[in-house]
Design a protein around this motif. Sequence first.
Motif, PDB file in Angstrom:
ATOM      1  N   TRP A 102       0.653  -1.232  -0.052  1.00  0.00           N
ATOM      2  CA  TRP A 102       0.226   0.260  -0.085  1.00  0.00           C
ATOM      3  C   TRP A 102       0.952   1.251   0.022  1.00  0.00           C
ATOM      4  N   SER A 103       0.435   2.007  -0.805  1.00  0.00           N
ATOM      5  CA  SER A 103       0.804   3.605  -0.748  1.00  0.00           C
ATOM      6  C   SER A 103      -0.202   4.538  -0.663  1.00  0.00           C
ATOM      7  N   ASP A 104      -0.006   5.848  -0.255  1.00  0.00           N
ATOM      8  CA  ASP A 104      -1.082   6.725  -0.297  1.00  0.00           C
ATOM      9  C   ASP A 104      -1.440   7.283  -1.717  1.00  0.00           C
ATOM     10  N   PHE A 105      -0.780   6.750  -2.776  1.00  0.00           N
ATOM     11  CA  PHE A 105      -1.200   7.018  -4.132  1.00  0.00           C
ATOM     12  C   PHE A 105      -2.455   6.460  -4.579  1.00  0.00           C
ATOM     13  N   TYR A 106      -2.824   5.105  -3.733  1.00  0.00           N
ATOM     14  CA  TYR A 106      -3.960   4.685  -3.977  1.00  0.00           C
ATOM     15  C   TYR A 106      -5.382   4.937  -3.706  1.00  0.00           C
ATOM     16  N   LYS A 107      -5.120   5.857  -2.397  1.00  0.00           N
ATOM     17  CA  LYS A 107      -6.262   6.830  -1.868  1.00  0.00           C
ATOM     18  C   LYS A 107      -7.259   7.458  -3.170  1.00  0.00           C
ATOM     19  N   ALA A 108      -6.276   7.820  -4.020  1.00  0.00           N
ATOM     20  CA  ALA A 108      -7.085   8.315  -5.347  1.00  0.00           C
ATOM     21  C   ALA A 108      -8.125   7.470  -5.903  1.00  0.00           C
ATOM     22  N   TYR A 109      -7.875   6.153  -5.688  1.00  0.00           N
ATOM     23  CA  TYR A 109      -8.633   5.082  -6.299  1.00  0.00           C
ATOM     24  C   TYR A 109      -9.682   4.470  -5.408  1.00  0.00           C
ATOM     25  N   PHE A 110      -9.334   4.570  -4.102  1.00  0.00           N
ATOM     26  CA  PHE A 110      -9.997   3.763  -2.956  1.00  0.00           C
ATOM     27  C   PHE A 110     -10.602   4.785  -2.157  1.00  0.00           C
ATOM     28  N   GLU A 111     -11.702   5.039  -2.108  1.00  0.00           N
ATOM     29  CA  GLU A 111     -12.162   6.054  -1.163  1.00  0.00           C
ATOM     30  C   GLU A 111     -12.117   5.811   0.369  1.00  0.00           C
ATOM     31  N   GLY A 112     -12.162   4.560   0.807  1.00  0.00           N
ATOM     32  CA  GLY A 112     -12.187   4.084   1.901  1.00  0.00           C
ATOM     33  C   GLY A 112     -10.186   3.858   2.462  1.00  0.00           C
ATOM     34  N   GLY A 113      -9.528   4.344   1.678  1.00  0.00           N
ATOM     35  CA  GLY A 113      -7.978   3.890   1.791  1.00  0.00           C
ATOM     36  C   GLY A 113      -7.888   2.499   2.158  1.00  0.00           C
ATOM     37  N   LYS A 114      -6.914   2.050   2.771  1.00  0.00           N
ATOM     38  CA  LYS A 114      -6.573   0.929   2.781  1.00  0.00           C
ATOM     39  C   LYS A 114      -7.759  -0.331   3.514  1.00  0.00           C
ATOM     40  N   GLU A 115      -8.615   0.596   4.096  1.00  0.00           N
ATOM     41  CA  GLU A 115      -9.748  -0.319   4.608  1.00  0.00           C
ATOM     42  C   GLU A 115     -10.789  -0.433   3.469  1.00  0.00           C
ATOM     43  N   ASP A 116     -10.760   0.021   2.248  1.00  0.00           N
ATOM     44  CA  ASP A 116     -11.853  -0.017   1.376  1.00  0.00           C
ATOM     45  C   ASP A 116     -12.040  -1.483   0.923  1.00  0.00           C
ATOM     46  N   PRO A 117     -13.171  -2.075   0.997  1.00  0.00           N
ATOM     47  CA  PRO A 117     -13.666  -3.459   0.848  1.00  0.00           C
ATOM     48  C   PRO A 117     -13.594  -3.595  -0.785  1.00  0.00           C
ATOM     49  N   ASN A 118     -13.420  -2.956  -1.629  1.00  0.00           N
ATOM     50  CA  ASN A 118     -13.366  -2.813  -3.022  1.00  0.00           C
ATOM     51  C   ASN A 118     -11.864  -3.448  -3.537  1.00  0.00           C
ATOM     52  N   ILE A 119     -10.991  -3.369  -2.377  1.00  0.00           N
ATOM     53  CA  ILE A 119      -9.345  -3.483  -2.846  1.00  0.00           C
ATOM     54  C   ILE A 119      -9.319  -5.082  -3.215  1.00  0.00           C
ATOM     55  N   GLN A 120      -8.561  -5.374  -4.308  1.00  0.00           N
ATOM     56  CA  GLN A 120      -8.324  -6.600  -4.345  1.00  0.00           C
ATOM     57  C   GLN A 120      -6.609  -6.860  -5.000  1.00  0.00           C
ATOM     58  N   LEU A 121      -5.890  -7.423  -4.179  1.00  0.00           N
ATOM     59  CA  LEU A 121      -4.537  -7.976  -4.361  1.00  0.00           C
ATOM     60  C   LEU A 121      -4.723  -8.748  -5.553  1.00  0.00           C
TER      61      LEU A 121
END
Length: 164
Positions: A102-121
């Motif tokens: 994770w990096s803060d770069f992904y906050k632009a894609y995931f509103e919930g940050g690292k806790e966003d349930p839409n994140i898929q590794l």
Amino acid sequence: MSDLSHQDAVKKIAGIIKNVKFAMLTTTTAEGHLHARPMTTQETEFDGDVWFIGARDSEAVADMRARPQVNLAYAKPGDGEYVSVNGTAELVEDRAKLDELWSDFYKAYFEGGKEDPNIQLIKVHANGAEFWESDGKVRTLFQLAKGALTGQHAHMGQNDTVKL
């Protein structure tokens, strides 16, 4: 097919894709069409696997869930280096790995940050690759010109296929 050992093949591919921020990830759609999209390669040492962070509800993830065979294309045109990696995508749930990538770069894609349930590794296990290395722009242009003028075959660098 190359005579490179597995370890040497991994090193060769790692050297080419190192510092290439984006890969073109190609999946097969439900209609059987190939679809490529840019994905941010995670800054981990290539060991035969490549990691991405994607959106669970995306077409790309749906494609990989149904048809996990994928292709990754990397290019460093300024260095005359290119690689195409074929592999199998695995959709991974691993909180520790997400914390690592994770990096803060992904906050632009995931509103919930690292806790966003839409994140898929996404982990792509490389099956094989083909790479191309040229001697650089000037030498390549020289070889092309020489070949055109003399009719001799131009030496354009190295091309090899490796099994990973």
